[in-house]
Write an enzyme that holds these catalytic residues in place. Structure first.
Site, PDB file in Angstrom:
ATOM      1  N   LYS A 259       0.870  -1.046   0.075  1.00 38.72           N
ATOM      2  CA  LYS A 259      -0.412  -0.229  -0.199  1.00 38.72           C
ATOM      3  C   LYS A 259       0.921   1.190   0.523  1.00 38.72           C
ATOM      4  O   LYS A 259       0.405   2.200  -0.215  1.00 38.72           O
ATOM      5  CB  LYS A 259      -1.187  -0.081   1.344  1.00 38.72           C
ATOM      6  CG  LYS A 259      -2.371  -0.907   0.635  1.00 38.72           C
ATOM      7  CD  LYS A 259      -3.024  -0.518   2.332  1.00 38.72           C
ATOM      8  CE  LYS A 259      -4.789  -1.661   1.631  1.00 38.72           C
ATOM      9  NZ  LYS A 259      -4.374  -2.214   3.182  1.00 38.72           N
ATOM     10  N   ARG A 260       1.987   0.746   0.027  1.00 36.18           N
ATOM     11  CA  ARG A 260       3.469   2.438   0.658  1.00 36.18           C
ATOM     12  C   ARG A 260       2.986   2.546  -0.908  1.00 36.18           C
ATOM     13  O   ARG A 260       3.158   3.610  -1.060  1.00 36.18           O
ATOM     14  CB  ARG A 260       3.992   1.569   1.215  1.00 36.18           C
ATOM     15  CG  ARG A 260       5.539   2.646   1.542  1.00 36.18           C
ATOM     16  CD  ARG A 260       6.087   1.574   2.802  1.00 36.18           C
ATOM     17  NE  ARG A 260       6.822   0.334   1.931  1.00 36.18           N
ATOM     18  CZ  ARG A 260       7.721   0.550   1.330  1.00 36.18           C
ATOM     19  NH1 ARG A 260       8.752   1.237   0.791  1.00 36.18           N
ATOM     20  NH2 ARG A 260       7.680  -0.952   0.451  1.00 36.18           N
TER      21      ARG A 260
END
Ligand code: GLU
Length: 492
Positions: A259-260
């Site tokens: 998700k980063r």
């Protein structure tokens, strides 16, 4: 969509755990299984591995199923297409795992373990202190069957552990080649928890045997489970399937995609206005390539060309720019009525439209969207590109003045345009005719075309970049154009 030829011996499955939404990585695993099945004429199965009861949810299962349907990855057997080997949700198959576990217990290939979590934790800590990789000591393996049965009769909490046979295991992976493991490092692992529910390593093998799975195509993160699973196959007297572990998907910084790095769920991409076909095309190239320069594939192309041999070992870098580029291509190839239909919810969300358009409005909308069809890369961009057709744009003096121009000449050009535009016949208010008319006007009045057309376009749109002035004029109509030119003059 089954292939012309069919091979009843090829059976593959996508076996998601419904503990989260469908994301890029799992969608790619599903796609590779789907393509392999369709290419070979085999069978594609969807199996829901919901034995992690704490983390599995029906919402996740629905999301995965909806996502696969949206991507067009149709399965031949699965929860809503019960086939000869069903059920296809693991929690509906507990009786089957019990039978297999029983067989292993009877043959002394598994045993009941009564060790308490605190004991195991102490053991673990001690091993860590000594610098040994923690693994179960095998204490309960030596309990006699009688003793075990007595404890069970007293309702003593227990798990079932699998007896690891210490040896060298070679996983012959179709993508990674031979990978060697030493099982003496594993320790007897828990295969059935104290609530009677099996853990993934065990139930996954049982189902693959029962469902006659020929090829296990899954993420490389499962490679380390494979030697344990091979031991389970051997203990059950079954031949393991062929394994193909597909490379990890990496972010631009070459670390595992997360998700980063931005959106990872299929829903996010769908909401941003990516098309299912573009996503399928894009993820097919995450780790696979056809060996040619081809980058745009129809589903039929993919089915025809896909092969496990052309899957790479090294990680596949996720390049969002490439996805956008591909999506732009797919948008350009959409029929305008389809594209318009896809755009409407975004226009409504941006409050540019409230109700469903009437027939007349729809025709106008199609014309507007046609202007931008080749300029947008995602459907969600549409609102920002065409808002000026639905509301008055904000006009900034800076935007009105062309690069090499100044306020004075711009004002002169707009003043002259405001007068001139009134003289144009309504019947001539059509992009092609307007083009000739305005070029003539520029010539007769000694304006360079840019000195007139730039401020006009900016007056109509309030934007630095947009579709061309004549196409916009045709859609806005004479009155609106005059009004906007006058507004622009007032800010100069
Ligand atoms: N349930 C496992 C997962 O979601 C499946 C692994 C496999 O395909 O064997 O990762």
């Amino acid at each position: 969509m089954k292939n012309r030829h069919s091979d009843p011996n090829i059976r593959v499955r996508f076996a998601p755990s419904p503990t989260g939404v469908l994301h890029i990585g799992s969608a790619r695993t599903a796609l590779f299984n789907y393509l392999f099945a369709r290419h070979t004429g085999g069978t594609f199965i969807l199996r829901i591995e919901d034995t992690d009861r704490g983390r599995s949810t029906i919402e996740s299962e629905n999301n995965i199923i909806e996502g696969m349907k949206w991507l067009g990855l149709d399965w031949d057997e699965g929860p809503d297409a019960e086939g000869p080997f069903g059920h296809y949700r693991q929690m509906e198959r507990l009786g089957i795992y019990k039978k297999y576990a029983q067989k292993l217990l009877v043959e002394n290939k598994a045993y009941h373990c009564f060790c308490k979590p605190e004991e195991l934790e102490k053991e673990r800590e001690a091993q860590m202190k000594e610098g040994i990789a923690p693994r179960y000591s095998g204490k309960c393996k030596n309990k006699s069957k009688d003793e075990a049965e007595k404890l069970i009769a007293l309702n003593t909490p227990h798990v079932i552990r699998f007896v690891i046979e210490p040896k060298k295991i070679i996983v012959n992976d179709l993508i990674r080649g031979n990978v060697e493991f030493d099982s003496s490092l594993f320790g007897d692992f828990v295969m059935v928890k104290s609530d009677g529910v099996p853990i993934f390593i065990f139930s996954n093998v049982v189902d693959d045997i029962e469902m006659k799975i020929s090829h296990v195509i899954r993420g490389e993160d499962h490679l380390s489970n494979t030697p344990k699973q091979i031991l389970v196959y051997e203990a059950l007297g079954a031949v393991p399937p062929q394994f193909a572990h597909i490379p990890m998907i990496l972010g631009p910084d070459k670390s595992k995609l997360s998700k980063r790095h931005g959106a990872t769920s299929i829903d996010d991409y769908k909401n941003q206005g990516f098309l299912a076909d573009a996503i399928v095309n894009f993820i097919s190239l995450l780790g696979w390539n056809p060996g040619t320069d081809q980058e745009i594939f129809t589903r039929e192309d993919l089915i025809k060309q896909f092969s496990l041999e052309r899957i790479q070992k090294s990680g596949a870098v996720f390049n969002i720019e490439k996805l956008k580029w591909l999506n732009g291509n797919y948008i350009r190839n959409l029929k305008i009525d389809k594209l318009t239909e896809l755009c409407i919810p975004y226009l409504q969300e941006a409050s540019l439209m409230v109700l469903a358009p009437s027939e007349k409005e729809l025709a106008r909308l199609e014309k507007i969207i046609l202007l931008e069809q080749s300029r947008i890369q995602t459907i969600s961009e549409i609102s920002g590109h065409i808002d000026y057709f639905f509301k008055e744009p904000q006009i900034d003096q800076k935007i009105l003045i062309p690069k090499k121009g100044n306020a004075e000449t711009t004002k002169k050009a707009l003043d002259a345009s405001a007068v001139f535009i009134m003289t144009i016949d309504n019947a001539d208010f059509e992009a092609n005719k307007l083009k000739d008319i305005w070029y003539k006007f520029c010539e007769q009045n000694n304006f360079k075309p840019i000195e007139v057309l730039w401020p006009l376009r900016a007056a109509f749109t309030g934007k630095e970049a947009s579709a061309g002035a004549f196409e916009i004029m045709e859609i806005l109509g004479k009155e609106k154009c005059v009004e906007r030119i006058n507004r622009a003059i007032s800010v100069l």
